[in-house]
Write an enzyme that holds these catalytic residues in place. Structure first.
Site, short mmCIF file in Angstrom:
data_model
loop_
_atom_site.label_atom_id
_atom_site.label_comp_id
_atom_site.label_asym_id
_atom_site.label_seq_id
_atom_site.Cartn_x
_atom_site.Cartn_y
_atom_site.Cartn_z
N ARG A 1 21.81 51.09 104.62
CA ARG A 1 20.91 50.68 103.79
C ARG A 1 19.75 51.62 103.53
NH1 ARG A 1 20.97 44.38 102.63
NH2 ARG A 1 23.28 44.44 102.07
N GLN B 1 22.05 53.10 97.88
CA GLN B 1 22.09 51.92 97.17
C GLN B 1 23.31 51.84 95.87
OE1 GLN B 1 18.03 51.71 95.65
NE2 GLN B 1 17.46 50.58 97.31
N ASP C 1 26.53 50.73 97.41
CA ASP C 1 26.56 49.35 98.40
C ASP C 1 27.29 48.30 97.60
OD1 ASP C 1 25.87 47.34 99.97
OD2 ASP C 1 23.73 47.55 99.95
N SER D 1 25.79 44.61 98.34
CA SER D 1 24.69 44.22 97.24
C SER D 1 25.37 43.78 96.06
CB SER D 1 23.86 45.53 97.23
OG SER D 1 22.94 45.44 98.41
N TYR E 1 18.49 44.13 107.48
CA TYR E 1 19.41 42.81 107.71
C TYR E 1 18.43 42.00 108.56
CZ TYR E 1 23.71 45.26 106.00
OH TYR E 1 24.50 45.92 105.31
#
Length: 377
Positions: free
Chosen positions: A123, A128, A131, A134, A231
């Site tokens: 992360r 990003q 990911d 996500s 997280y």
């Protein structure tokens, strides 16, 4: 010889997604790769074989597609038996569920394949766009609210009618990660009164920024619940007790509850007990987004509507898969962003760096090499 990228049909039960879109097939071809897709791989995600051909991909049988593949892309990691014709040491970039499916990881090591677990993507800002958790959670949060709205026997928005007023539904979102934030936004768009809670105090502002009401215990230590890599982690006992009491009182007044809490590598935390379900009004709905990992809600079952105390509890084992076309397009883009970020033009292939490479690599050279698996396992 050009790098060969292979994509198979997903074979897991209920999996409608595909790891390649015509858009990303075209982009991989532009990098100089040969792209091959198993026939029919995209049909459940509304992508025809013809669309892949037009994008410059080969379409053929599983064996033909895998033959001499350097890189295999998947949504869920394929069984090793399907990869028999791939080159020795071929990369497989997919989701592996490594903590719960250790056998598959061992099988990949034994077969000499390099498993790249997309769930282990760090992360960090530059990752990003790679990911998958996500991108898929975003759609899952949206679908959870739509499914709950569909199951609920009343309307979401307040309606002023000549026959009287329909009250707005009250929606409570538990867990404000990517899925939770999208659930809040979707419920707001549908006109509900929305509140939300999370173990991380930093999410308070995010909840408010979406126009929802934050529900947090004040003045009790142990709220900080943010673990490594952004997280959630588990809370202090005192905090858990105070939070449980606050949430219990709040749940009793809600029409819809959406739970989204997951802790990587562990069963989903229990957020809603049978007693809390019993306190809700008949006709209320709970959507458990974590049902496939054991569930946040006592008594929830994957892909089944369970009615307890007049409350309907629903949850899908693969929520993003219910929006297969969009979920596939985003997943495919995550994979392309990952591989293209490391593309070495001279070598004609991606060369991973240590920060991201070591984070996602599960197996290499016949061994399980990922620290998170060797330390935890």
């Amino acid at each position: 010889m050009a790098l060969r990228i292979a994509v198979l049909s997903e074979r897991a039960a209920g999996e409608n997604r595909v790891a390649l879109s015509p858009e990303t097939a075209k982009k991989f071809a532009a990098l100089g790769a040969v792209v091959a897709v198993e026939q029919g791989a995209g049909l459940r995600a509304a992508v025809t074989d013809e669309a892949y051909r037009e994008a410059g991909a080969e379409v053929g049988s599983a064996a033909a597609v895998i033959k001499d593949a350097d890189i295999v892309l998947g949504v869920q990691a394929p069984d090793v038996a399907l990869l028999a014709g791939a080159k020795p040491g071929a990369w497989v970039a997919a989701t592996f569920d490594p903590f719960r499916d250790r056998e598959r990881v061992e099988a990949y090591a034994k077969a000499g394949l390099e498993a790249l677990s997309m769930e282990f993507m760090p992360r960090i800002t530059r990752a990003q766009s790679m990911d998958v958790l996500s991108s898929q959670s975003n759609l899952a949060g949206y679908k959870a609210v739509l499914t709950a709205a569909n199951t609920y026997g009343r309307a979401f928005p307040m309606m002023m009618t000549a026959a009287g007023t329909v009250q707005a539904a009250r929606v409570f979102v538990m867990g404000v990660g990517v899925a939770g934030l999208q659930a809040i936004a979707t419920a707001k768009r549908l006109g509900a009164q929305v509140s939300a809670t999370d173990v991380r105090s930093a999410t308070k502002e995010q909840i408010q920024s979406l126009g929802a009401k934050p529900i947090f215990v004040e003045n009790v230590a142990g709220i900080e619940g943010e673990g490594a890599g952004g997280y959630a982690t588990e809370m202090s006992e005192e905090y858990q007790k105070a939070q449980a009491e606050l949430v219990s009182g709040h749940i009793a007044k809600q029409d819809i509850v959406i739970t989204t809490a997951l802790i990587p590598g562990k069963p989903a935390p229990r957020l809603v007990s049978d007693a809390q379900i019993a306190s809700m009004k008949p006709g209320s709905v709970i959507f458990d987004l974590a049902v496939a990992q054991g569930g946040n809600v006592e008594g929830s079952k994957p892909d089944e509507a369970v009615v307890k105390h007049g409350v309907t509890i629903v949850g899908y084992s693969n929520t993003a898969g219910h929006l297969a076309a969009d979920a596939s397009a985003l997943f495919a883009r995550n994979l392309y962003n990952f591989l293209s970020a490391f593309w070495d033009k001279e070598a004609g292939k991606p060369v991973l760096d240590t920060e991201i490479g070591d984070a996602v690599r599960l197996t290499q050279g016949g061994n399980v090499v990922n620290e998170r698996l060797t330390v935890d396992g």
